[in-house]
Scaffold this active site. Sequence first.
Site, short mmCIF file in Angstrom:
data_model
loop_
_atom_site.label_atom_id
_atom_site.label_comp_id
_atom_site.label_asym_id
_atom_site.label_seq_id
_atom_site.Cartn_x
_atom_site.Cartn_y
_atom_site.Cartn_z
N TYR A 272 30.31 -37.82 -47.96
CA TYR A 272 29.57 -37.78 -47.07
C TYR A 272 28.17 -37.29 -47.55
O TYR A 272 27.76 -37.08 -48.63
CB TYR A 272 30.06 -36.78 -45.85
CG TYR A 272 31.37 -37.41 -45.18
CD1 TYR A 272 31.38 -38.39 -44.48
CD2 TYR A 272 32.49 -36.43 -45.37
CE1 TYR A 272 32.57 -38.77 -44.10
CE2 TYR A 272 33.53 -36.79 -44.58
CZ TYR A 272 33.53 -38.19 -44.09
OH TYR A 272 34.63 -38.86 -43.40
N LYS B 190 58.72 -41.03 -54.42
CA LYS B 190 59.02 -40.85 -52.87
C LYS B 190 59.90 -40.03 -52.50
O LYS B 190 60.20 -40.18 -51.14
CB LYS B 190 59.34 -42.66 -52.48
CG LYS B 190 58.28 -43.49 -52.82
CD LYS B 190 56.86 -43.30 -52.04
CE LYS B 190 57.13 -43.69 -50.51
NZ LYS B 190 57.35 -45.06 -50.05
N ARG C 83 32.20 -27.06 -48.66
CA ARG C 83 33.00 -27.85 -49.02
C ARG C 83 32.42 -28.66 -49.99
O ARG C 83 31.56 -29.62 -49.67
CB ARG C 83 33.75 -28.51 -47.93
CG ARG C 83 34.93 -29.30 -48.28
CD ARG C 83 35.94 -29.88 -47.18
NE ARG C 83 37.25 -29.68 -47.59
CZ ARG C 83 38.19 -30.19 -46.77
NH1 ARG C 83 37.91 -31.02 -45.70
NH2 ARG C 83 39.57 -29.94 -47.15
N GLN D 110 32.59 -26.63 -39.15
CA GLN D 110 32.09 -27.68 -40.26
C GLN D 110 31.01 -28.46 -40.02
O GLN D 110 31.27 -29.48 -38.69
CB GLN D 110 33.46 -28.57 -40.69
CG GLN D 110 33.05 -29.09 -41.94
CD GLN D 110 34.20 -30.04 -42.50
OE1 GLN D 110 34.32 -30.98 -41.96
NE2 GLN D 110 34.56 -30.08 -43.77
#
Length: 697
Positions: free
Chosen positions: A209, A475, A257, A104
């Site tokens: 990003y 939970k 991605r 990646q």
Amino acid sequence: MDTFPILFSPARIGKCEIKNRIVMSPMVMGTGTPGGGPGEKMCAYYEARAKGGAGLIITECCRVDDHTGPLAPCQISLTHDRHIAPLAAMIQRVHRHGAKIFCQLHHPGRQNYSILVGTMRLSLLAGRLLPPYWKLFFKIAGFTPQIEKTGLLPAVAGPSAVPCGHQRQKTRALSKKEIHKIVRRFGDSALRAQKAGADGVELHGAHGYLIQQFLSPHTNRRKDEYGGSFENRLRFLREIMADLRAKCGAGFPVVLRLGVDEFYREIGKNQGLTLEEGLRIARAAEKMGVDAIDVSSATYETMNYWLEPTTFSCGWRKHLAAAVKQAVSVPVLAANFIRSPEQAEAQLAEGTQDFINLGRPLLADPDWPEKVRTGRAEEVTRCVACLWCFESMLAGGFTGESGQCALNPRCCRESEIPETAPKDGGGQAVAVIGAGAAGLTAARVLAERGFAVTVLEKAPRAGGQINLAARPPQKEKIRWCVDDLLVKCEKLGVDIQYNISDPLKALRGIKPRAILLATGANEIIPNIPGVSGANVHTAADVLSGKDDLSGRQAAVIGAGMTGLETAEYLCARGCGVHIVEMADEAASGAYHQHKDDILPKLGKAGAAFYLGHRLEAINKGGIDICAVKTGERKTLRVDDVVLSVGLRPNNSLAEELKELGVPVIALGDAQKTGRIANAVHSAYGAAAELFRLAGRA
């Protein structure tokens, strides 16, 4: 295998044939070396997942730019030709198990740390010339927050000067000259991956990003040809693809991605990419020559919508992958919070996606694919999404330590801890008191080593504190860690005895060689007027169901995570909830993702917070509280008071057990109160220590 025929069928990404549909998602865990190489730790880490049956491994993000692009000191790098040979050695180790591997390629853009910008190249040079330099680096890096406050560090760089609300770093816009350099560096790094023998690369255009920053109208506010219109915002990605193809050829597989939805609406902001535009990007990327789309979402500012806490439902975002699958003709990969082979097979069968990304599940159990393929799915250690992997990785990022998995102590330590330890128990009897996460972990490890293990539990079922942790809304997945340990212990022949009110009597019959004390912790009861009243309860009393406060007005004292979860539990039962906390912040020491998850829910449920207030007295019809800073006093009218002010180790039994004359080892909360990770890891360590004891016997 016949039970999951699609999951274990081969498929292609471009010209790369993959033996099954299971992909290890890229995850930064800090297993690389400071110089940018994989090192033995990373090699062993990835080889374990290849050996465990994953069809494709996508590495953690590889650095493509040493100037503005370092993400972490121990991040793997492809910025120089010297990185080719070490990467090739790691790839060969993955290939020997029949798995394929993509690298990646990544640039963090604005989601970076200023301390790394412009300094990494100097650090890399210093580290090559003087290897002890890195010890000094990590000592200095430990003071990053203080250094950042000086304002002397350079700005991080993105498409525009729009700071990340999570990172809070000074931010500047990249120049066009810098953009052109970064484009070329993506292509150069892809070529190095190809030369190292990688089967393909993945461009990281998700999680906020740099590539995603150029695509998003929120972070890209440029006025030149790289910003503004949809086509202009695509330009950066388009140029990367063109450069990469020119250098690596048309046949080298490339996955994108892609964050197709930034989910800003979930935090009350009308900005960023939504699915409609995300689909337009996916279609455009296919036309650019991308061989597959790896569907993801969100940014650092909306982190819970790509790195989910345990409260999220499995498959909650599969609609994103399904929409992309309908929009493009290339294969679609996606994680979708998948936790079972049944879920994976169903999502493949219904056409949601073509490949199943398993990230955290392969941290918890690297053998997940092989266990499922061979009909042993019940033996899988399931990820409970506690987020310890990410939290520990962040904590170790500037100290040189790798991340951890709460349930798998070998994770990222495969090069240090053998997969199979010698069976040195010799059938010796050992006893474990307590069948919580710590006790059952110790029992499992000791049984695997050949000890005859008996577990004594005072309650009618296993779980201990885990049973309470699993009670708040959504939970229940937390309980998986106990259920999975019970399966393993049963297969190993561990004798678990319940309703043991007199452990000393039981131990005299067992005559153990050693005793491991996993008796958990007791709640702290503060010395406050009225604390012994009938209207006072502990968090354990409430969460266990012992005390039912449904529909009443309740004050929860203590806003740590247990207090907040108890408050949420009460809200779900129609209670009016008032939360009193001495600190100025709720759950001040908790990891931010857990707070980001629960605090909005409590606000929506109408819970009232009294931060910076101290409990002074408990009365029949309410409580008296006092502002810590001003001394102002007030009375809250409530029916009940729930105490959640902390825990202390419950190891009082240790003194009583001395008469047996054998070692007594406290572990888990009985040693030091903490999280699931602390309990499991301390138990694992105690069991390892016992092995050495056995070896001397």
